[in-house]
Design a protein around this motif. Sequence first.
Motif, PDB file in Angstrom:
ATOM      1  N   MET A 170     -19.344 -11.187 -36.473  1.00 32.34           N
ATOM      2  CA  MET A 170     -20.288 -10.384 -35.690  1.00 32.34           C
ATOM      3  C   MET A 170     -19.555  -9.511 -34.680  1.00 32.34           C
ATOM      4  SD  MET A 170     -23.285 -13.188 -35.020  1.00 32.34           S
ATOM      5  CE  MET A 170     -24.239 -12.058 -34.010  1.00 32.34           C
ATOM      6  N   HIS A 171     -18.491 -10.046 -34.080  1.00 33.17           N
ATOM      7  CA  HIS A 171     -17.680  -9.243 -33.168  1.00 33.17           C
ATOM      8  C   HIS A 171     -17.040  -8.068 -33.899  1.00 33.17           C
ATOM      9  CE1 HIS A 171     -17.222 -12.603 -29.939  1.00 33.17           C
ATOM     10  NE2 HIS A 171     -18.042 -11.668 -29.518  1.00 33.17           N
ATOM     11  N   MET A 172     -16.612  -8.318 -35.125  1.00 33.52           N
ATOM     12  CA  MET A 172     -15.948  -7.274 -35.903  1.00 33.52           C
ATOM     13  C   MET A 172     -16.896  -6.132 -36.263  1.00 33.52           C
ATOM     14  SD  MET A 172     -13.588  -9.653 -38.417  1.00 33.52           S
ATOM     15  CE  MET A 172     -13.059  -8.237 -39.384  1.00 33.52           C
ATOM     16  N   VAL A 173     -18.167  -6.447 -36.465  1.00 32.78           N
ATOM     17  CA  VAL A 173     -19.126  -5.394 -36.832  1.00 32.78           C
ATOM     18  C   VAL A 173     -19.788  -4.786 -35.600  1.00 32.78           C
ATOM     19  CG1 VAL A 173     -19.573  -6.421 -39.079  1.00 32.78           C
ATOM     20  CG2 VAL A 173     -20.994  -7.078 -37.121  1.00 32.78           C
ATOM     21  N   GLY A 174     -19.308  -5.159 -34.406  1.00 33.52           N
ATOM     22  CA  GLY A 174     -19.783  -4.489 -33.194  1.00 33.52           C
ATOM     23  C   GLY A 174     -20.824  -5.231 -32.372  1.00 33.52           C
ATOM     24  N   ALA A 175     -21.120  -6.486 -32.693  1.00 35.70           N
ATOM     25  CA  ALA A 175     -22.118  -7.239 -31.908  1.00 35.70           C
ATOM     26  C   ALA A 175     -21.547  -7.579 -30.535  1.00 35.70           C
ATOM     27  CB  ALA A 175     -22.507  -8.512 -32.643  1.00 35.70           C
ATOM     28  N   THR A 176     -22.342  -7.405 -29.503  1.00 33.19           N
ATOM     29  CA  THR A 176     -21.904  -7.708 -28.140  1.00 33.19           C
ATOM     30  C   THR A 176     -22.106  -9.191 -27.834  1.00 33.19           C
ATOM     31  OG1 THR A 176     -24.082  -7.232 -27.198  1.00 33.19           O
ATOM     32  CG2 THR A 176     -22.533  -5.395 -27.370  1.00 33.19           C
ATOM     33  N   ASN A 177     -21.400  -9.639 -26.803  1.00 33.66           N
ATOM     34  CA  ASN A 177     -21.564 -11.037 -26.380  1.00 33.66           C
ATOM     35  C   ASN A 177     -22.989 -11.318 -25.922  1.00 33.66           C
ATOM     36  OD1 ASN A 177     -18.938 -11.688 -26.975  1.00 33.66           O
ATOM     37  ND2 ASN A 177     -18.203 -11.602 -24.855  1.00 33.66           N
ATOM     38  N   LYS A 178     -23.611 -10.322 -25.289  1.00 38.65           N
ATOM     39  CA  LYS A 178     -24.981 -10.487 -24.812  1.00 38.65           C
ATOM     40  C   LYS A 178     -25.930 -10.732 -25.987  1.00 38.65           C
ATOM     41  CE  LYS A 178     -28.601  -8.263 -22.080  1.00 38.65           C
ATOM     42  NZ  LYS A 178     -28.992  -7.050 -21.311  1.00 38.65           N
ATOM     43  N   TYR A 179     -25.729  -9.980 -27.061  1.00 41.18           N
ATOM     44  CA  TYR A 179     -26.587 -10.145 -28.248  1.00 41.18           C
ATOM     45  C   TYR A 179     -26.388 -11.523 -28.860  1.00 41.18           C
ATOM     46  CZ  TYR A 179     -28.396  -9.506 -32.966  1.00 41.18           C
ATOM     47  OH  TYR A 179     -29.083  -9.658 -34.151  1.00 41.18           O
ATOM     48  N   ILE A 180     -25.115 -11.931 -29.007  1.00 41.50           N
ATOM     49  CA  ILE A 180     -24.825 -13.241 -29.594  1.00 41.50           C
ATOM     50  C   ILE A 180     -25.386 -14.358 -28.714  1.00 41.50           C
ATOM     51  CG2 ILE A 180     -22.989 -14.833 -30.292  1.00 41.50           C
ATOM     52  CD1 ILE A 180     -21.254 -12.369 -30.872  1.00 41.50           C
ATOM     53  N   THR A 181     -25.234 -14.207 -27.405  1.00 46.36           N
ATOM     54  CA  THR A 181     -25.753 -15.211 -26.463  1.00 46.36           C
ATOM     55  C   THR A 181     -27.259 -15.347 -26.604  1.00 46.36           C
ATOM     56  OG1 THR A 181     -23.986 -14.768 -24.869  1.00 46.36           O
ATOM     57  CG2 THR A 181     -25.978 -15.828 -24.031  1.00 46.36           C
ATOM     58  N   THR A 182     -27.955 -14.211 -26.679  1.00 45.05           N
ATOM     59  CA  THR A 182     -29.413 -14.241 -26.803  1.00 45.05           C
ATOM     60  C   THR A 182     -29.846 -14.945 -28.078  1.00 45.05           C
ATOM     61  OG1 THR A 182     -29.617 -12.170 -25.561  1.00 45.05           O
ATOM     62  CG2 THR A 182     -31.492 -12.826 -26.919  1.00 45.05           C
ATOM     63  N   GLN A 183     -29.186 -14.594 -29.191  1.00 44.55           N
ATOM     64  CA  GLN A 183     -29.561 -15.175 -30.481  1.00 44.55           C
ATOM     65  C   GLN A 183     -29.286 -16.681 -30.520  1.00 44.55           C
ATOM     66  OE1 GLN A 183     -31.112 -13.438 -33.032  1.00 44.55           O
ATOM     67  NE2 GLN A 183     -31.219 -11.850 -31.460  1.00 44.55           N
ATOM     68  N   PHE A 184     -28.105 -17.080 -30.049  1.00 39.95           N
ATOM     69  CA  PHE A 184     -27.729 -18.486 -30.134  1.00 39.95           C
ATOM     70  C   PHE A 184     -28.523 -19.334 -29.133  1.00 39.95           C
ATOM     71  CE2 PHE A 184     -25.081 -22.244 -30.167  1.00 39.95           C
ATOM     72  CZ  PHE A 184     -24.656 -22.302 -31.490  1.00 39.95           C
ATOM     73  N   SER A 185     -28.756 -18.807 -27.931  1.00 37.77           N
ATOM     74  CA  SER A 185     -29.512 -19.565 -26.924  1.00 37.77           C
ATOM     75  C   SER A 185     -30.957 -19.779 -27.370  1.00 37.77           C
ATOM     76  CB  SER A 185     -29.475 -18.845 -25.573  1.00 37.77           C
ATOM     77  OG  SER A 185     -30.090 -17.578 -25.639  1.00 37.77           O
ATOM     78  N   ARG A 186     -31.518 -18.807 -28.082  1.00 37.03           N
ATOM     79  CA  ARG A 186     -32.872 -18.977 -28.629  1.00 37.03           C
ATOM     80  C   ARG A 186     -32.914 -20.138 -29.609  1.00 37.03           C
ATOM     81  NH1 ARG A 186     -34.922 -12.800 -30.053  1.00 37.03           N
ATOM     82  NH2 ARG A 186     -35.297 -12.134 -27.882  1.00 37.03           N
ATOM     83  N   GLN A 187     -31.873 -20.221 -30.437  1.00 38.13           N
ATOM     84  CA  GLN A 187     -31.809 -21.301 -31.418  1.00 38.13           C
ATOM     85  C   GLN A 187     -31.739 -22.664 -30.724  1.00 38.13           C
ATOM     86  OE1 GLN A 187     -32.205 -21.200 -34.558  1.00 38.13           O
ATOM     87  NE2 GLN A 187     -31.314 -23.075 -35.410  1.00 38.13           N
ATOM     88  N   MET A 188     -30.892 -22.753 -29.700  1.00 38.36           N
ATOM     89  CA  MET A 188     -30.734 -24.013 -28.979  1.00 38.36           C
ATOM     90  C   MET A 188     -32.003 -24.374 -28.208  1.00 38.36           C
ATOM     91  SD  MET A 188     -27.787 -24.744 -30.042  1.00 38.36           S
ATOM     92  CE  MET A 188     -27.508 -26.245 -29.115  1.00 38.36           C
ATOM     93  N   MET A 189     -32.635 -23.383 -27.615  1.00 41.79           N
ATOM     94  CA  MET A 189     -33.854 -23.637 -26.853  1.00 41.79           C
ATOM     95  C   MET A 189     -34.985 -24.082 -27.769  1.00 41.79           C
ATOM     96  SD  MET A 189     -35.778 -21.144 -24.119  1.00 41.79           S
ATOM     97  CE  MET A 189     -37.128 -21.781 -23.108  1.00 41.79           C
ATOM     98  N   LYS A 190     -35.026 -23.502 -28.976  1.00 43.29           N
ATOM     99  CA  LYS A 190     -36.051 -23.890 -29.947  1.00 43.29           C
ATOM    100  C   LYS A 190     -35.913 -25.357 -30.312  1.00 43.29           C
ATOM    101  CE  LYS A 190     -35.657 -22.539 -34.210  1.00 43.29           C
ATOM    102  NZ  LYS A 190     -35.646 -21.676 -35.430  1.00 43.29           N
ATOM    103  N   LEU A 191     -34.677 -25.796 -30.540  1.00 41.71           N
ATOM    104  CA  LEU A 191     -34.439 -27.201 -30.871  1.00 41.71           C
ATOM    105  C   LEU A 191     -34.765 -28.116 -29.685  1.00 41.71           C
ATOM    106  CD1 LEU A 191     -31.044 -26.835 -32.785  1.00 41.71           C
ATOM    107  CD2 LEU A 191     -33.310 -27.206 -33.780  1.00 41.71           C
ATOM    108  N   ALA A 192     -34.431 -27.647 -28.469  1.00 35.77           N
ATOM    109  CA  ALA A 192     -34.710 -28.445 -27.272  1.00 35.77           C
ATOM    110  C   ALA A 192     -36.211 -28.571 -27.024  1.00 35.77           C
ATOM    111  CB  ALA A 192     -34.022 -27.826 -26.059  1.00 35.77           C
ATOM    112  N   LEU A 193     -36.942 -27.468 -27.217  1.00 40.51           N
ATOM    113  CA  LEU A 193     -38.394 -27.507 -27.023  1.00 40.51           C
ATOM    114  C   LEU A 193     -39.072 -28.379 -28.076  1.00 40.51           C
ATOM    115  CD1 LEU A 193     -39.234 -23.805 -26.068  1.00 40.51           C
ATOM    116  CD2 LEU A 193     -39.289 -25.825 -24.597  1.00 40.51           C
TER     117      LEU A 193
END
Length: 293
Positions: free
Chosen positions: A201-224
Amino acid sequence: MLKTDIAFKTDLNKGFLPFITAFMVFLASITFATALISSNITSEWSSYMANKITIQVLPDMTSQKPQKELDDRIKNITTILKQTPGIKSHYIVSTKETSELLKPWLGDFTTDLPLPRIINVEVSDIIPLNQTALKKEIANYSKNIKFETFDKWIYDFKASISAIQTLLGIIIILILTTTGLTICYATKSGLNINKKVINIMHMVGATNKYITTQFSRQMMKLALLGGSIGYLFSCFTIFVIKISASYLTNETIGQFQFPAYIYLYVLIIPIIAGIIAKISAVLTINKELKKMV
């Protein structure tokens, strides 16, 4: 809202994170419910006992007819109580009832002892009572009278409950803190599993903010998900305890009332757990992504 655009490999966390979150939320919810119930008990008992006064009429052993003298004093006291504004009702505890109360400690010897007489007084909620004036007027009849209120007992009881609630609050904080640390660990593990995906994802231009948002949503979904399961189990446990308590015949236990709002208030716990999951995941992801750059 919590849907992610990237298919992260989170097989490890799909089982672990919801389970541990459900367990933590269950413990925190039960602890919080206990604090709410104890607060309700304190309020009800304090209100009940604040309107009670006990008058002990002790026998005068110097009198030639102590029983008659005792009965005369009780009549005088009841006359005063009837004429005093602020007295809602009074009840004279009989000698037999007093004997029954003392029998577990003194046995059958209570029939041979000069027992005091007790008058239970209930104070009006509407008309104020001048306790000092009442105590002084009653004391004029005899020094063998004890006028007792429950102010000190209520103060001690509130102090004890307050200490218990403080302890329960600390326990809840520790549980939620442990939940946050667990989510940090699970997030870090998930990032390591998806390290290759993140590098691409870094290689294709994804920012850390985008990756953080996507991954944190996944973790929050599991936590909820885990928080919801823990909340449902805690509600079921509270309901079972409530039903069990309703079958108890002890009058004292009968005072243990469950607030109607308890299930709604307990819902705060999984919501807080979800917020902690979000914050913990974001902080952990940002820290780990900086290492990957």
